[in-house]
Design an enzyme around this catalytic site. Structure first.
Site, mmCIF file in Angstrom:
data_model
loop_
_atom_site.group_PDB
_atom_site.id
_atom_site.type_symbol
_atom_site.label_atom_id
_atom_site.label_comp_id
_atom_site.label_asym_id
_atom_site.label_seq_id
_atom_site.Cartn_x
_atom_site.Cartn_y
_atom_site.Cartn_z
ATOM 1 N N HIS A 16 0.856 -1.185 0.000
ATOM 2 C CA HIS A 16 0.000 0.000 0.000
ATOM 3 C C HIS A 16 0.896 1.239 0.000
ATOM 4 C CE1 HIS A 16 -2.634 3.141 1.604
ATOM 5 N NE2 HIS A 16 -3.650 2.408 1.193
ATOM 6 N N ASP A 18 0.918 4.171 1.407
ATOM 7 C CA ASP A 18 1.276 4.725 2.712
ATOM 8 C C ASP A 18 2.217 3.798 3.471
ATOM 9 O OD1 ASP A 18 -0.300 7.009 2.376
ATOM 10 O OD2 ASP A 18 -2.079 6.003 3.155
ATOM 11 N N LYS A 19 2.033 2.496 3.303
ATOM 12 C CA LYS A 19 2.916 1.542 3.980
ATOM 13 C C LYS A 19 4.295 1.482 3.317
ATOM 14 C CE LYS A 19 1.292 0.679 7.483
ATOM 15 N NZ LYS A 19 2.154 1.087 8.582
ATOM 16 N N GLU A 44 10.238 11.775 7.145
ATOM 17 C CA GLU A 44 8.966 11.666 6.437
ATOM 18 C C GLU A 44 9.237 11.271 4.985
ATOM 19 O OE1 GLU A 44 6.426 11.967 8.286
ATOM 20 O OE2 GLU A 44 7.284 13.033 9.993
ATOM 21 N N GLU A 57 14.302 15.780 9.922
ATOM 22 C CA GLU A 57 15.421 16.240 10.727
ATOM 23 C C GLU A 57 16.173 15.038 11.290
ATOM 24 O OE1 GLU A 57 12.261 18.455 9.931
ATOM 25 O OE2 GLU A 57 12.025 17.222 11.719
ATOM 26 N N LYS A 177 -5.643 -4.385 0.391
ATOM 27 C CA LYS A 177 -6.325 -3.971 1.613
ATOM 28 C C LYS A 177 -7.285 -5.087 2.035
ATOM 29 C CE LYS A 177 -7.585 0.377 2.044
ATOM 30 N NZ LYS A 177 -8.252 1.691 1.816
ATOM 31 N N PHE A 256 -8.160 -4.161 -10.523
ATOM 32 C CA PHE A 256 -7.211 -3.444 -9.663
ATOM 33 C C PHE A 256 -5.804 -3.751 -10.185
ATOM 34 C CE2 PHE A 256 -5.972 -2.803 -4.873
ATOM 35 C CZ PHE A 256 -5.133 -1.774 -5.230
ATOM 36 N N ASP A 264 -1.903 5.888 -6.194
ATOM 37 C CA ASP A 264 -2.280 6.811 -5.124
ATOM 38 C C ASP A 264 -1.023 7.201 -4.367
ATOM 39 O OD1 ASP A 264 -3.754 8.310 -3.348
ATOM 40 O OD2 ASP A 264 -4.557 6.598 -2.238
ATOM 41 N N ALA A 265 -0.824 8.469 -4.124
ATOM 42 C CA ALA A 265 0.356 8.914 -3.395
ATOM 43 C C ALA A 265 0.360 8.348 -1.974
ATOM 44 C CB ALA A 265 0.410 10.436 -3.347
ATOM 45 N N ARG A 270 0.043 7.774 7.765
ATOM 46 C CA ARG A 270 -1.387 7.913 7.472
ATOM 47 C C ARG A 270 -2.190 6.650 7.802
ATOM 48 N NH1 ARG A 270 -2.449 11.145 1.893
ATOM 49 N NH2 ARG A 270 -1.687 9.189 0.990
ATOM 50 N N LYS A 271 -1.548 5.639 8.361
ATOM 51 C CA LYS A 271 -2.265 4.406 8.701
ATOM 52 C C LYS A 271 -2.082 4.078 10.174
ATOM 53 C CE LYS A 271 -4.287 3.461 4.860
ATOM 54 N NZ LYS A 271 -4.334 4.886 4.522
ATOM 55 N N LYS A 291 10.482 7.634 13.218
ATOM 56 C CA LYS A 291 10.899 8.319 14.441
ATOM 57 C C LYS A 291 11.814 7.428 15.272
ATOM 58 C CE LYS A 291 6.554 10.886 14.556
ATOM 59 N NZ LYS A 291 5.282 11.114 15.263
ATOM 60 N N LYS A 295 11.467 9.769 20.584
ATOM 61 C CA LYS A 295 10.147 10.352 20.333
ATOM 62 C C LYS A 295 9.099 9.516 21.064
ATOM 63 C CE LYS A 295 12.432 12.475 16.890
ATOM 64 N NZ LYS A 295 13.900 12.432 16.807
ATOM 65 N N ASP A 297 5.986 9.604 20.922
ATOM 66 C CA ASP A 297 4.929 9.110 20.042
ATOM 67 C C ASP A 297 5.116 7.618 19.804
ATOM 68 O OD1 ASP A 297 3.488 11.401 19.653
ATOM 69 O OD2 ASP A 297 4.467 11.955 17.777
#
Length: 416
Positions: A16, A18-19, A44, A57, A177, A256, A264-265, A270-271, A291, A295, A297
């Protein structure tokens, strides 16, 4: 908690878009940590048609210094890592190919203002890399203490990816998916009411179609794909979960063939619901991938999962949610919240008191305390960036250390 209900979670494959971005970002984290366990990375990634862009960074010995000077060969090593990641996933398509894609690197040194708050100095302990809230969750629904809907959604796609890589399913392409809806009775999952699988495929593995004078699709090939997917569902889900009443959607848009970053970008982070608990628990909003473990997060979300899982593994509750909060540059958490969802054998306040006391818990819930206890300053993150950060088997090299249940006995004794 309702005793009878339907619940749904989704997952996405390693292909995917995003992955793909998440895995590239975590590959960069691993690259820096392999050279310098105290490296700082906030990477990123953007993926689109035959293009990968990095921004963020960083700092780390052997790679880049605070003045922004790259070590000889460091940028070439970053590019090689990116291309190897895309190749491992399996992208060799006209619209996204590991060898042909354009690569741009906009990584730059970490802000000195952030560094002075995060780094330890003098009598000051290492501070959190940012403010925020983090959650961890565990449930006894599955052997891995994960929500069953997400547990099976992940495993459907992981099995399909394994078959694609081995050649057992040569008609599959990397992007996919899944979505699983389960019926719960007395809070226990008993059957699948609906399953969605959308998978990128080789040409013509779809039902015949005709549009604007063009034709495509092959009924026999589509039947082969459908039979394969149904076989995966029956093998992955418990016996009897897939029945004649289960609604199954396979590639509901039709064909598909165009997928991944070409279709798709993709962007890092985003997941986050796929990465965690499939919507069965709260989420603090911060992404993990890209990260380093200073961090919170990432590291505090991992320790929240570790603590919640050990509480359930200890038999102190059937379900557990834990929240921690932090301020940038401050070491100790600002708050600790425990919710046992009415399933606990002990009081939530008693659990909170143990977690707040490093002497009783065995370690402090500070960034350094978490990193040290879980051994997070290692290149162990790329493997976590697909099929969930939780519900995985701990690896001998320290990967998925937050999935250990080695604290269960101590927690049980502390709360006796």
């Amino acid at each position: 908690m309702r005793s009878h209900y339907l619940f749904t979670s989704e997952s996405v494959s390693e292909g995917h878009p995003d992955k793909v971005a998440d895995q590239i970002s975590d590959a960069i984290v691993d690259l820096f940590l392999a050279k310098d366990p105290e490296a700082r990375v906030a990477c990123e990634t953007l993926t689109t048609t035959n293009r990968v862009v990095l921004a963020g960074e960083v700092r780390g010995r052997g790679m880049i210094d605070l003045n922004g000077n790259w070590e000889p060969g460091a940028q070439e090593e970053i590019q090689r890592t990116v291309r190897e990641t895309v190749k491992r996933i399996g992208y060799e398509q006209a619209g996204f190919h590991w060898q042909n894609l354009t690569f741009e690197n906009y990584l730059h040194p970490q802000s000195s203002d952030i560094a002075q708050g995060v780094d330890a100095s003098g009598n000051k302990d290492e501070g959190a890399g940012d403010q925020g809230i983090m959650f961890g969750y565990a449930t006894d629904e599955t052997p891995d203490f994960m929500p069953a809907t997400l547990y099976y959604s992940h495993r459907i796609l992981a099995r399909m990816a394994a078959d694609r890589h081995s050649g057992a399913a040569p008609f599959l392409e990397p992007d996919a998916k899944s979505q699983v809806t389960l019926a719960y009775e007395n809070e226990v999952p008993v059957a699948a009411t609906a399953i969605v699988v959308s998978t990128q495929h080789k040409p013509d593995y779809c039902l015949p179609w005709e549009k604007n004078g063009q034709k495509g699709g092959d009924a026999a090939k589509y039947a082969q794909l459908r039979a394969y997917v149904l076989g995966v569902l029956n093998e992955v889900l418990p016996a009897g979960f897939v029945t004649a009443d289960t609604v199954i959607h396979l590639n509901p848009t039709g064909k598909f063939e165009i997928g991944g970053p070409d279709g798709d970008a993709g962007v890092t982070g985003r997941k986050i619901i796929v990465d965690t608990y499939g919507g069965a628990a709260p989420h603090g909003g911060g992404a993990f991938s890209g990260k380093d473990p200073t961090k919170v997060d990432r590291s505090a979300a991992y320790v929240c999962r570790y603590l919640a899982k050990n509480i359930v593994a200890a038999g102190l509750a059937r379900r557990c949610t834990i929240q921690l909060s932090y301020a940038i540059g401050v070491a100790a958490p600002l708050s600790i919240h425990v919710d046992l969802h009415g399933t606990g054998t002990v009081a939530e306040s008693a659990v909170e008191a143990v977690l707040a006391d490093p002497a009783r818990l065995g370690f402090a819930l500070t960034p350094r305390g978490i990193r040290t206890h879980l051994g997070l300053n290692r290149p162990i993150y790329q493997r976590s960036a697909a099929y969930g950060h939780f519900g995985r088997t701990p690896d001998a090299d320290g990967g998925f250390s937050w999935e250990r249940t080695d604290l269960a006995a101590a927690l049980k004794a502390a709360l006796a």
